[in-house]
Write a protein that holds these residues in place. Sequence first.
Motif, PDB file in Angstrom:
ATOM      1  N   SER A   1      -2.134  54.366  54.125  1.00 13.87           N
ATOM      2  CA  SER A   1      -2.847  53.311  53.388  1.00 13.87           C
ATOM      3  C   SER A   1      -3.095  52.086  54.260  1.00 13.87           C
ATOM      4  CB  SER A   1      -2.054  52.913  52.138  1.00 13.87           C
ATOM      5  OG  SER A   1      -0.788  52.360  52.482  1.00 13.87           O
ATOM      6  N   SER A   2      -2.225  51.844  55.241  1.00  9.06           N
ATOM      7  CA  SER A   2      -2.390  50.690  56.122  1.00  9.06           C
ATOM      8  C   SER A   2      -3.519  50.898  57.129  1.00  9.06           C
ATOM      9  CB  SER A   2      -1.087  50.397  56.875  1.00  9.06           C
ATOM     10  OG  SER A   2      -0.058  50.061  55.972  1.00  9.06           O
ATOM     11  N   ASN A   3      -3.778  52.150  57.493  1.00  8.65           N
ATOM     12  CA  ASN A   3      -4.817  52.426  58.483  1.00  8.65           C
ATOM     13  C   ASN A   3      -5.489  53.763  58.170  1.00  8.65           C
ATOM     14  OD1 ASN A   3      -6.452  52.499  60.734  1.00  8.65           O
ATOM     15  ND2 ASN A   3      -4.820  52.016  62.189  1.00  8.65           N
ATOM     16  N   PRO A   4      -6.291  53.830  57.121  1.00  9.36           N
ATOM     17  CA  PRO A   4      -6.893  55.104  56.707  1.00  9.36           C
ATOM     18  C   PRO A   4      -7.929  55.645  57.679  1.00  9.36           C
ATOM     19  CG  PRO A   4      -7.755  53.279  55.385  1.00  9.36           C
ATOM     20  CD  PRO A   4      -6.638  52.725  56.204  1.00  9.36           C
ATOM     21  N   ARG A   5      -8.483  54.799  58.552  1.00  3.90           N
ATOM     22  CA  ARG A   5      -9.434  55.295  59.550  1.00  3.90           C
ATOM     23  C   ARG A   5      -8.733  56.045  60.674  1.00  3.90           C
ATOM     24  NH1 ARG A   5     -14.404  53.911  60.539  1.00  3.90           N
ATOM     25  NH2 ARG A   5     -14.023  53.628  62.776  1.00  3.90           N
ATOM     26  N   CYS A   6      -7.432  55.832  60.804  1.00  2.00           N
ATOM     27  CA  CYS A   6      -6.675  56.441  61.895  1.00  2.00           C
ATOM     28  C   CYS A   6      -5.804  57.607  61.419  1.00  2.00           C
ATOM     29  CB  CYS A   6      -5.805  55.381  62.556  1.00  2.00           C
ATOM     30  SG  CYS A   6      -5.003  55.912  64.078  1.00  2.00           S
ATOM     31  N   PHE A   7      -5.262  57.493  60.197  1.00  2.00           N
ATOM     32  CA  PHE A   7      -4.301  58.489  59.723  1.00  2.00           C
ATOM     33  C   PHE A   7      -4.768  59.152  58.424  1.00  2.00           C
ATOM     34  CE2 PHE A   7      -1.742  55.307  62.029  1.00  2.00           C
ATOM     35  CZ  PHE A   7      -1.205  56.128  63.010  1.00  2.00           C
ATOM     36  N   ALA A   8      -4.312  60.381  58.243  1.00  2.00           N
ATOM     37  CA  ALA A   8      -4.572  61.120  57.012  1.00  2.00           C
ATOM     38  C   ALA A   8      -3.397  62.068  56.783  1.00  2.00           C
ATOM     39  CB  ALA A   8      -5.884  61.892  57.099  1.00  2.00           C
ATOM     40  N   LYS A   9      -3.356  62.665  55.588  1.00  2.44           N
ATOM     41  CA  LYS A   9      -2.287  63.606  55.261  1.00  2.44           C
ATOM     42  C   LYS A   9      -2.896  65.000  55.133  1.00  2.44           C
ATOM     43  CE  LYS A   9       1.034  62.303  52.536  1.00  2.44           C
ATOM     44  NZ  LYS A   9       1.844  61.930  51.345  1.00  2.44           N
ATOM     45  N   ASP A  10      -2.230  65.973  55.756  1.00  2.00           N
ATOM     46  CA  ASP A  10      -2.707  67.344  55.653  1.00  2.00           C
ATOM     47  C   ASP A  10      -2.657  67.789  54.194  1.00  2.00           C
ATOM     48  OD1 ASP A  10      -2.077  70.440  55.593  1.00  2.00           O
ATOM     49  OD2 ASP A  10      -3.043  70.051  57.522  1.00  2.00           O
ATOM     50  N   PRO A  11      -3.765  68.263  53.641  1.00  2.00           N
ATOM     51  CA  PRO A  11      -3.793  68.602  52.209  1.00  2.00           C
ATOM     52  C   PRO A  11      -2.888  69.763  51.825  1.00  2.00           C
ATOM     53  CG  PRO A  11      -5.800  69.323  53.309  1.00  2.00           C
ATOM     54  CD  PRO A  11      -5.061  68.490  54.292  1.00  2.00           C
ATOM     55  N   VAL A  12      -2.525  70.588  52.803  1.00  2.00           N
ATOM     56  CA  VAL A  12      -1.685  71.754  52.517  1.00  2.00           C
ATOM     57  C   VAL A  12      -0.207  71.456  52.741  1.00  2.00           C
ATOM     58  CG1 VAL A  12      -1.198  74.156  53.111  1.00  2.00           C
ATOM     59  CG2 VAL A  12      -3.571  73.325  53.113  1.00  2.00           C
ATOM     60  N   THR A  13       0.127  70.922  53.916  1.00  2.00           N
ATOM     61  CA  THR A  13       1.532  70.710  54.278  1.00  2.00           C
ATOM     62  C   THR A  13       2.034  69.306  53.967  1.00  2.00           C
ATOM     63  OG1 THR A  13       0.991  70.019  56.532  1.00  2.00           O
ATOM     64  CG2 THR A  13       1.263  72.382  56.130  1.00  2.00           C
ATOM     65  N   GLY A  14       1.118  68.340  53.812  1.00  2.00           N
ATOM     66  CA  GLY A  14       1.532  66.952  53.597  1.00  2.00           C
ATOM     67  C   GLY A  14       1.938  66.251  54.881  1.00  2.00           C
ATOM     68  N   ALA A  15       1.711  66.909  56.034  1.00  2.00           N
ATOM     69  CA  ALA A  15       2.089  66.325  57.323  1.00  2.00           C
ATOM     70  C   ALA A  15       1.132  65.204  57.711  1.00  2.00           C
ATOM     71  CB  ALA A  15       2.102  67.405  58.401  1.00  2.00           C
ATOM     72  N   LEU A  16       1.599  64.328  58.602  1.00  2.00           N
ATOM     73  CA  LEU A  16       0.802  63.195  59.067  1.00  2.00           C
ATOM     74  C   LEU A  16      -0.196  63.671  60.125  1.00  2.00           C
ATOM     75  CD1 LEU A  16       0.455  60.099  58.824  1.00  2.00           C
ATOM     76  CD2 LEU A  16       2.079  59.879  60.724  1.00  2.00           C
ATOM     77  N   MET A  17      -1.460  63.282  59.955  1.00  2.00           N
ATOM     78  CA  MET A  17      -2.524  63.674  60.875  1.00  2.00           C
ATOM     79  C   MET A  17      -3.148  62.431  61.508  1.00  2.00           C
ATOM     80  SD  MET A  17      -2.447  66.988  60.380  1.00  2.00           S
ATOM     81  CE  MET A  17      -3.942  67.551  61.212  1.00  2.00           C
ATOM     82  N   LEU A  18      -3.542  62.561  62.776  1.00  2.00           N
ATOM     83  CA  LEU A  18      -4.239  61.495  63.502  1.00  2.00           C
ATOM     84  C   LEU A  18      -5.710  61.877  63.622  1.00  2.00           C
ATOM     85  CD1 LEU A  18      -4.267  58.928  65.320  1.00  2.00           C
ATOM     86  CD2 LEU A  18      -3.786  60.448  67.250  1.00  2.00           C
ATOM     87  N   ILE A  19      -6.605  61.033  63.118  1.00  2.00           N
ATOM     88  CA  ILE A  19      -8.038  61.308  63.152  1.00  2.00           C
ATOM     89  C   ILE A  19      -8.604  60.930  64.522  1.00  2.00           C
ATOM     90  CG2 ILE A  19     -10.263  60.798  62.092  1.00  2.00           C
ATOM     91  CD1 ILE A  19      -8.680  60.013  59.542  1.00  2.00           C
ATOM     92  N   MET A  20      -9.345  61.849  65.127  1.00  2.00           N
ATOM     93  CA  MET A  20      -9.941  61.614  66.441  1.00  2.00           C
ATOM     94  C   MET A  20     -11.247  60.835  66.285  1.00  2.00           C
ATOM     95  SD  MET A  20      -7.852  63.154  68.517  1.00  2.00           S
ATOM     96  CE  MET A  20      -8.791  63.395  69.998  1.00  2.00           C
TER      97      MET A  20
END
Length: 265
Positions: A115-134
């Motif tokens: 929520s602090s940086n949605p342009r940079c981070f997201a959550k994997d919809p299946v595992t819930g793991a932290l993802m970094l957006i390229m």
Amino acid sequence: TPDHKKAARLAAYGDHGTCPIFEPHHKFDYYFWIDFAGINQFDIREKQLGVCKLPAYISATTEIIMYNSSTVDYEPRAWTRVERALGFTFTASPLFVYMDDNYPNEHLDLDQIISSNPRCFAKDPVTGALMLIMRDPCADGACVTDPRDKKLLFELSRIVQKAAPLNPQRIASGMKELDFGSASILLDTEHYSIDCEATMHRMSSQRSTLASVTRTTTVCSSDSTAPSDSDIKYPEEVFLEVSAKNKLDVPETGHQEKPRIKMSL
């Protein structure tokens, strides 16, 4: 930064020596390669030669640390973006380690990070793991300090988009061509969680030890019948423990001087 917070976190990371794959059986010595310190920034020829070697430097690493600062926004920096893309292409290990200013003292809150940086981070919809957006190093709001770097950034970006990937995570994703904006990297948060638990356990043990020493010390009022320091009896194991914590010289033989420690309950 003036308080060297990033350097302090890297030192703590090396001190823990954790690897989730081998935990808890093996610890490792970590050596850091830092781009700004490893490439001459003040000689244009040497800088260009160093930049040309970036894929080789990055391919030699086993991990890449993605540092999320609370005071400095690294994500828009063009060089930060291109180095992440290089890692996602040429690093032989799939680990992209997440680290921030709270490591290793506080547990992660993935929802707050996203929520602090949605342009940079997201959550994997299946595992819930932290993802970094390229993000594109040459567009999409990328920041370049030295305009002369733009050509180098463009060439490196073209290389990582077209190169045959070596990184197992990218290979497993089936991503033949890197598509900035839609591609994302799975971040390793296990390092963070393991080291945080170890830190909390160590702090809890230290508090228990301190409480044990405190209970052996008599706290007296100004009553004239109160015993003096010389009358207080220190168990041998408590004395040695207190001596070690306070770096007192403990003679191997003969009289042992009682540590003078004042504590309040």
